[in-house]
Design an enzyme around this catalytic site. Structure first.
Site, PDB file in Angstrom:
ATOM      1  N   LEU A   1       0.817  -1.217   0.000  1.00  0.00           N
ATOM      2  CA  LEU A   1       0.000   0.000   0.000  1.00  0.00           C
ATOM      3  C   LEU A   1       0.851   1.266   0.000  1.00  0.00           C
ATOM      4  N   THR A   2       1.641   1.423  -1.050  1.00  0.00           N
ATOM      5  CA  THR A   2       2.297   2.708  -1.281  1.00  0.00           C
ATOM      6  C   THR A   2       1.207   3.708  -1.656  1.00  0.00           C
TER       7      THR A   2
ATOM      8  N   ASP B   1       5.473  -6.265   2.218  1.00  0.00           N
ATOM      9  CA  ASP B   1       6.454  -5.927   1.178  1.00  0.00           C
ATOM     10  C   ASP B   1       6.946  -7.193   0.482  1.00  0.00           C
TER      11      ASP B   1
ATOM     12  N   ALA C   1       3.863  -5.960  -8.347  1.00  0.00           N
ATOM     13  CA  ALA C   1       4.346  -4.940  -7.405  1.00  0.00           C
ATOM     14  C   ALA C   1       5.533  -4.189  -7.992  1.00  0.00           C
TER      15      ALA C   1
ATOM     16  N   THR D   1       7.265  -4.160 -18.843  1.00  0.00           N
ATOM     17  CA  THR D   1       6.828  -3.022 -19.655  1.00  0.00           C
ATOM     18  C   THR D   1       7.561  -2.943 -20.991  1.00  0.00           C
ATOM     19  N   ASP D   2       6.930  -2.283 -21.955  1.00  0.00           N
ATOM     20  CA  ASP D   2       7.614  -2.051 -23.241  1.00  0.00           C
ATOM     21  C   ASP D   2       8.746  -1.024 -23.099  1.00  0.00           C
ATOM     22  N   GLU D   3       8.739  -0.267 -21.981  1.00  0.00           N
ATOM     23  CA  GLU D   3       9.731   0.809 -21.845  1.00  0.00           C
ATOM     24  C   GLU D   3      11.158   0.281 -21.743  1.00  0.00           C
TER      25      GLU D   3
ATOM     26  N   TYR E   1      13.028   4.496 -14.076  1.00  0.00           N
ATOM     27  CA  TYR E   1      11.956   3.491 -14.004  1.00  0.00           C
ATOM     28  C   TYR E   1      12.238   2.328 -14.953  1.00  0.00           C
TER      29      TYR E   1
ATOM     30  N   SER F   1      15.128   0.194 -13.992  1.00  0.00           N
ATOM     31  CA  SER F   1      14.868  -0.712 -12.853  1.00  0.00           C
ATOM     32  C   SER F   1      13.999  -1.888 -13.290  1.00  0.00           C
ATOM     33  N   LYS F   2      13.064  -1.641 -14.207  1.00  0.00           N
ATOM     34  CA  LYS F   2      12.256  -2.768 -14.716  1.00  0.00           C
ATOM     35  C   LYS F   2      13.132  -3.697 -15.566  1.00  0.00           C
TER      36      LYS F   2
ATOM     37  N   ASN G   1       1.251   0.906 -22.774  1.00  0.00           N
ATOM     38  CA  ASN G   1       0.503   1.756 -21.821  1.00  0.00           C
ATOM     39  C   ASN G   1      -0.922   1.258 -21.613  1.00  0.00           C
TER      40      ASN G   1
ATOM     41  N   LEU H   1      -1.136   9.959 -17.574  1.00  0.00           N
ATOM     42  CA  LEU H   1      -1.703  10.904 -18.552  1.00  0.00           C
ATOM     43  C   LEU H   1      -3.236  10.894 -18.610  1.00  0.00           C
TER      44      LEU H   1
ATOM     45  N   HIS I   1      12.760  12.160 -22.254  1.00  0.00           N
ATOM     46  CA  HIS I   1      11.459  11.630 -22.682  1.00  0.00           C
ATOM     47  C   HIS I   1      11.582  10.724 -23.914  1.00  0.00           C
TER      48      HIS I   1
HETATM   49  P1  NAD Z   1       0.689   0.938  -9.696  1.00  0.00           P
HETATM   50  O1  NAD Z   1       1.746   1.910  -9.321  1.00  0.00           O
HETATM   51  O2  NAD Z   1      -0.700   1.432  -9.928  1.00  0.00           O
HETATM   52  O3  NAD Z   1       0.573  -0.212  -8.589  1.00  0.00           O
HETATM   53  C1  NAD Z   1       1.688  -0.808  -8.007  1.00  0.00           C
HETATM   54  C2  NAD Z   1       1.208  -1.574  -6.776  1.00  0.00           C
HETATM   55  O4  NAD Z   1       2.345  -2.234  -6.195  1.00  0.00           O
HETATM   56  C3  NAD Z   1       0.617  -0.676  -5.686  1.00  0.00           C
HETATM   57  O5  NAD Z   1      -0.562  -1.258  -5.180  1.00  0.00           O
HETATM   58  C4  NAD Z   1       1.701  -0.631  -4.627  1.00  0.00           C
HETATM   59  O6  NAD Z   1       1.195  -0.437  -3.311  1.00  0.00           O
HETATM   60  C5  NAD Z   1       2.335  -2.002  -4.788  1.00  0.00           C
HETATM   61  N1  NAD Z   1       3.718  -2.046  -4.325  1.00  0.00           N
HETATM   62  C6  NAD Z   1       4.719  -1.168  -4.602  1.00  0.00           C
HETATM   63  N2  NAD Z   1       5.846  -1.535  -3.986  1.00  0.00           N
HETATM   64  C7  NAD Z   1       5.574  -2.699  -3.323  1.00  0.00           C
HETATM   65  C8  NAD Z   1       6.344  -3.573  -2.512  1.00  0.00           C
HETATM   66  N3  NAD Z   1       7.635  -3.326  -2.264  1.00  0.00           N
HETATM   67  N4  NAD Z   1       5.741  -4.664  -2.002  1.00  0.00           N
HETATM   68  C9  NAD Z   1       4.426  -4.910  -2.246  1.00  0.00           C
HETATM   69  N5  NAD Z   1       3.645  -4.111  -3.000  1.00  0.00           N
HETATM   70  C10 NAD Z   1       4.228  -3.020  -3.528  1.00  0.00           C
HETATM   71  O7  NAD Z   1       1.247   0.178 -10.969  1.00  0.00           O
HETATM   72  P2  NAD Z   1       0.466  -0.420 -12.222  1.00  0.00           P
HETATM   73  O8  NAD Z   1       0.296   0.634 -13.232  1.00  0.00           O
HETATM   74  O9  NAD Z   1      -0.704  -1.179 -11.735  1.00  0.00           O
HETATM   75  O10 NAD Z   1       1.581  -1.429 -12.773  1.00  0.00           O
HETATM   76  C11 NAD Z   1       1.655  -2.773 -12.287  1.00  0.00           C
HETATM   77  C12 NAD Z   1       2.823  -3.465 -12.948  1.00  0.00           C
HETATM   78  O11 NAD Z   1       2.647  -3.448 -14.359  1.00  0.00           O
HETATM   79  C13 NAD Z   1       4.171  -2.778 -12.702  1.00  0.00           C
HETATM   80  O12 NAD Z   1       5.135  -3.772 -12.545  1.00  0.00           O
HETATM   81  C14 NAD Z   1       4.424  -1.970 -13.958  1.00  0.00           C
HETATM   82  O13 NAD Z   1       5.800  -1.821 -14.189  1.00  0.00           O
HETATM   83  C15 NAD Z   1       3.771  -2.856 -14.991  1.00  0.00           C
HETATM   84  N6  NAD Z   1       3.261  -2.181 -16.190  1.00  0.00           N
HETATM   85  C16 NAD Z   1       2.444  -1.088 -16.076  1.00  0.00           C
HETATM   86  C17 NAD Z   1       1.901  -0.504 -17.232  1.00  0.00           C
HETATM   87  C18 NAD Z   1       0.966   0.673 -17.163  1.00  0.00           C
HETATM   88  O14 NAD Z   1       0.617   1.233 -18.203  1.00  0.00           O
HETATM   89  N7  NAD Z   1       0.495   1.095 -15.981  1.00  0.00           N
HETATM   90  C19 NAD Z   1       2.217  -1.030 -18.489  1.00  0.00           C
HETATM   91  C20 NAD Z   1       3.083  -2.144 -18.564  1.00  0.00           C
HETATM   92  C21 NAD Z   1       3.577  -2.705 -17.405  1.00  0.00           C
HETATM   93  O1  DAU Z   2       4.661   1.942 -21.699  1.00  0.00           O
HETATM   94  C1  DAU Z   2       4.274   1.324 -20.500  1.00  0.00           C
HETATM   95  C2  DAU Z   2       4.422   2.306 -19.368  1.00  0.00           C
HETATM   96  O2  DAU Z   2       3.365   3.229 -19.503  1.00  0.00           O
HETATM   97  C3  DAU Z   2       4.387   1.641 -17.991  1.00  0.00           C
HETATM   98  O3  DAU Z   2       5.491   0.802 -17.860  1.00  0.00           O
HETATM   99  C4  DAU Z   2       4.423   2.703 -16.890  1.00  0.00           C
HETATM  100  O4  DAU Z   2       4.291   2.087 -15.621  1.00  0.00           O
HETATM  101  C5  DAU Z   2       3.264   3.641 -17.113  1.00  0.00           C
HETATM  102  O5  DAU Z   2       3.297   4.683 -16.158  1.00  0.00           O
HETATM  103  C6  DAU Z   2       3.313   4.234 -18.520  1.00  0.00           C
HETATM  104  O6  DAU Z   2       4.470   5.100 -18.657  1.00  0.00           O
HETATM  105  P1  DAU Z   2       4.370   6.497 -19.423  1.00  0.00           P
HETATM  106  O7  DAU Z   2       5.470   7.382 -18.983  1.00  0.00           O
HETATM  107  O8  DAU Z   2       4.197   6.276 -20.888  1.00  0.00           O
HETATM  108  O9  DAU Z   2       2.942   6.988 -18.845  1.00  0.00           O
HETATM  109  P2  DAU Z   2       2.412   8.432 -18.410  1.00  0.00           P
HETATM  110  O10 DAU Z   2       0.931   8.302 -18.262  1.00  0.00           O
HETATM  111  O11 DAU Z   2       3.170   8.992 -17.272  1.00  0.00           O
HETATM  112  O12 DAU Z   2       2.712   9.318 -19.683  1.00  0.00           O
HETATM  113  C7  DAU Z   2       2.178   8.989 -20.955  1.00  0.00           C
HETATM  114  C8  DAU Z   2       2.683  10.011 -21.932  1.00  0.00           C
HETATM  115  O13 DAU Z   2       2.075  11.276 -21.633  1.00  0.00           O
HETATM  116  C9  DAU Z   2       4.176  10.257 -21.844  1.00  0.00           C
HETATM  117  O14 DAU Z   2       4.684  10.495 -23.157  1.00  0.00           O
HETATM  118  C10 DAU Z   2       4.310  11.508 -21.005  1.00  0.00           C
HETATM  119  C11 DAU Z   2       3.049  12.280 -21.330  1.00  0.00           C
HETATM  120  N1  DAU Z   2       2.503  13.110 -20.242  1.00  0.00           N
HETATM  121  C12 DAU Z   2       2.315  12.544 -19.022  1.00  0.00           C
HETATM  122  C13 DAU Z   2       1.815  13.268 -17.975  1.00  0.00           C
HETATM  123  C14 DAU Z   2       1.614  12.666 -16.609  1.00  0.00           C
HETATM  124  C15 DAU Z   2       2.146  14.420 -20.482  1.00  0.00           C
HETATM  125  O15 DAU Z   2       2.300  14.948 -21.608  1.00  0.00           O
HETATM  126  N2  DAU Z   2       1.644  15.163 -19.444  1.00  0.00           N
HETATM  127  C16 DAU Z   2       1.483  14.654 -18.194  1.00  0.00           C
HETATM  128  O16 DAU Z   2       1.038  15.402 -17.284  1.00  0.00           O
END
Ligand code: NAD
Ligand code: DAU
Length: 356
Positions: free
Chosen positions: A34-35, A58, A81, A133-135, A159, A162-163, A188, A199, A294
């Site tokens: 629960l961050t 954790d 997580a 992630t694709d990143e 980020y 680290s992934k 995304n 975003l 970026h």
């Molecule tokens: P999020 O930030 O919304 O959620 C992360 C969750 O992990 C939270 O509930 C947090 O409390 C928990 N957490 C963080 N550190 C922890 C720890 N040390 N121990 C236990 N729990 C912990 O993230 P999300 O967007 O749901 O992403 C989930 C996973 O998918 C991540 O690994 C992220 O890299 C990956 N991912 C996200 C996206 C995206 O677009 N959001 C896309 C591709 C991959």
């Molecule tokens: O590609 C997968 C990734 O997508 C995941 O691994 C990450 O966890 C997830 O957060 C997401 O990363 P992005 O950096 O692409 O997502 P974000 O929503 O932060 O930003 C999407 C795009 O929008 C990026 O090009 C930055 C831009 N942006 C973002 C914010 C928050 C803006 O222009 N304005 C903003 O205020």
């Protein structure tokens, strides 16, 4: 039978848990510390008596994880997580190293010990699925083909670095110890319960509260967008049928520049919740200083997952984004609750220094 999900109170994890419990009669042990991004309200729709056990803790707590594995004997661990927000990783990379690298390492150690102790049949059925992630693949030129699973790793932010490190550890635990791992690299996501630092939810929430819609740089950065429930169905499919040790890209074949996304959100809000003055929400768009380092373009080639495991997304971008906007309009209370003091502190930290 049970599975252990980590990070199941976050955006994708909670959607996965809700979808899983709607489809399977199998206990989900949900470990989340629960961050700021973890929120038990995301799971409030679960009925009393549902097969969900939440554990506050954790992934790096070896004693706790070993105890959970010994007690519940899961047939799979699905690791969501992580620290997930690129902008936060620029302001404070330490938490990303701690959770995404060290935390994944410690989780792998706990899982390796558990898996090694299983009798042969349970051992061969066990899976560790790592959600990535694709990143990790870096940034693509405008005309370059989409990332395949063979694309080399070129992470550019703390980020994504680290992934990438966590993906390498997962790969090494398979190669060295034989741990039966699967890795998914997704583009995304968007949809319900998306924390409004990202975003799409930020644009919805800011638009409705009359605030500027901050577009980084020229807004022409390209992302591939996938409705979160399609990501969850891909993970379920890989867990069911993925080949041990393999990597599967997951994506929506849906590349769009950020500015198009923002205009789409504005147009839908204009239709579904028009501004009192009759003007378009697009008037609130404000160009701000770009994100350092970026990545210009991501595009994911998900054809391996389609070809080998028969997965395809159920939503188009048009259907998914409409569902998403309707969800935010219907869940004003959830939105209000997540806009806590720490959320406002983050907005001040990230946006105050970005000149319009
Ligand atoms: P999020 O930030 O919304 O959620 C992360 C969750 O992990 C939270 O509930 C947090 O409390 C928990 N957490 C963080 N550190 C922890 C720890 N040390 N121990 C236990 N729990 C912990 O993230 P999300 O967007 O749901 O992403 C989930 C996973 O998918 C991540 O690994 C992220 O890299 C990956 N991912 C996200 C996206 C995206 O677009 N959001 C896309 C591709 C991959
Ligand atoms: O590609 C997968 C990734 O997508 C995941 O691994 C990450 O966890 C997830 O957060 C997401 O990363 P992005 O950096 O692409 O997502 P974000 O929503 O932060 O930003 C999407 C795009 O929008 C990026 O090009 C930055 C831009 N942006 C973002 C914010 C928050 C803006 O222009 N304005 C903003 O205020």
């Amino acid at each position: 039978m049970s599975i252990l999900v980590t990070g199941g109170a976050g955006f994708i994890g909670c959607n996965f848990v809700l979808d899983w419990l709607a489809q399977a009669d199998e206990l989900v042990v949900n470990l989340d510390n629960l961050t700021y991004a973890g929120n038990l309200e995301n799971l409030a729709s679960l009925q009393d008596g549902s097969k969900h056990l939440f554990v506050h803790g954790d992934i790096g707590n070896g004693e706790l994880v070993a105890g959970l594995l010994a007690e519940h004997r899961p047939r799979a661990v699905v690791n969501f997580a992580a620290e997930s927000h690129v902008d936060r990783s620029i302001h404070g990379p330490a938490a990303f190293v701690e959770t995404n690298i060290v935390g994944t390492f410690k989780l792998l150690e706990s899982v390796r010990a558990y898996w090694g102790s299983l009798p042969p049949e349970e051992k061969s059925d066990f899976r560790f699925l790592h959600v990535s992630t694709d990143e990790v693949y870096g940034s693509l030129a405008a005309d370059a083909p989409a990332f395949t699973e063979e694309h080399r790793y070129e992470p550019n932010s703390p980020y994504s670095a680290s992934k990438a490190a966590s993906d390498h550890l997962v790969r090494a635990y398979h190669h060295t110890y034989g741990l039966p791992v699967l890795t998914t690299n997704c583009s995304n996501n968007y949809g319900p319960y998306h924390f409004p630092e990202k975003l799409i939810p930020l644009m919805i929430v800011n638009a409705l509260s009359g605030k500027p819609l901050p577009v980084y740089g020229d807004g022409q950065q390209i992302r591939d967008w996938l409705y979160v429930k399609d990501h969850c169905s891909a993970i379920r499919r890989v867990l069911d049928a993925g080949k041990i040790g393999e990597v599967y890209n997951v994506g929506g074949w849906n590349e769009k520049p950020n500015l198009d996304i923002v205009h789409t959100v504005c147009a839908l809000l204009d239709e579904l919740r028009p501004r009192a003055d009759g003007a378009s929400y697009a008037q609130q768009i404000s160009y701000v200083t770009d994100r350092p380092g970026h990545d210009r373009r991501y595009a994911i080639d998900a054809s391996k997952l389609a070809r080998e495991l028969g997965w395809k997304p159920a939503e188009t971008f048009d259907s998914g984004i409409r569902k998403t906007i309707l969800w935010y309009l219907d869940n004003a209370e959830w939105v209000e609750h997540v806009q806590s003091g720490s959320y406002r502190d983050w907005l001040a930290q990230n946006y105050a220094g970005r000149a319009a």
